[in-house]
Design a protein around this motif. Structure first.
Motif, short mmCIF file in Angstrom:
data_model
loop_
_atom_site.label_atom_id
_atom_site.label_comp_id
_atom_site.label_asym_id
_atom_site.label_seq_id
_atom_site.Cartn_x
_atom_site.Cartn_y
_atom_site.Cartn_z
N ILE A 58 1.05 -1.23 -0.18
CA ILE A 58 -0.01 -0.27 0.07
C ILE A 58 0.75 1.10 -0.30
CG2 ILE A 58 -1.98 1.41 1.07
CD1 ILE A 58 -2.31 -1.23 2.41
N LYS A 60 0.36 5.14 -0.10
CA LYS A 60 0.14 6.63 0.12
C LYS A 60 0.09 7.68 -1.19
CE LYS A 60 -1.85 9.66 3.40
NZ LYS A 60 -3.17 10.68 2.62
N TYR A 65 -4.71 5.98 -1.54
CA TYR A 65 -3.92 5.31 -1.58
C TYR A 65 -3.52 4.42 -2.77
CZ TYR A 65 -3.98 6.21 3.75
OH TYR A 65 -3.25 6.53 4.64
#
Length: 121
Positions: A58, A60, A65
C-alpha cells in the motif's frame, strides 16, 4: 429454492458487513460487495478453487492510497499467481469511500475460463 439461496446470500452479506462494515461507508461497502467481492467470490466458489493473499503493498498518494496485492489461485489445474492493483480513498474518519481495482492481472479471465472448463463436464 430462491428463499434458501436468498437466505444464504443474506447470511454471507451479514458476515461481510460485520467483518468489514466499520471500514467502509454504507454506500462504498455496497459497491465493493456487488462490484468485486461477489463477482470474484462467486467465480472462485463455482470453480471449486481457493484464494490466498500472499503480499499486499500500500502506497499513500495525494488523493488516497494505491495498492498492489499478490493473489494465489489454486484449482485442480494447479496454482496461478496474479497481481491485483487499484486504489482506495478514505474519509477523515478513516472509512473507505471508494475502492477500485484498476488491473486484476488477468484474474477474472482465469476464473471465468476455469469455470467454463468445469461446466463443460
Amino acid at each position: 429454492m430462491s428463499s434458501i439461496s436468498s437466505s444464504k446470500e443474506s447470511e454471507e452479506l451479514s458476515v461481510v458487513k460485520e467483518k468489514f462494515g466499520n471500514h467502509y461507508t454504507d454506500e462504498a461497502l455496497e459497491i465493493f460487495v456487488s462490484n468485486y467481492l461477489a463477482l470474484y467470490q462467486f467465480l472462485t466458489k463455482r470453480s471449486h478453487a481457493t484464494l490466498k493473499s500472499k503480499e499486499i503493498e500500500i502506497v499513500k498518494t495525494s488523493s488516497g492510497y494505491d495498492f498492489s496485492a499478490a493473489v494465489q489461485y489454486e484449482d485442480n489445474q494447479g496454482t496461478h499467481d496474479v497481481t491485483v492493483k487499484g486504489d482506495a480513498q478514505f474519509l477523515e474518519e478513516g472509512k473507505l469511500v471508494s475502492f477500485q481495482i484498476q488491473s486484476d492481472g488477468g484474474f477474472f479471465d482465469l476464473l471465468h475460463n476455469n469455470l467454463n472448463k468445469i461446466e463443460e463436464f
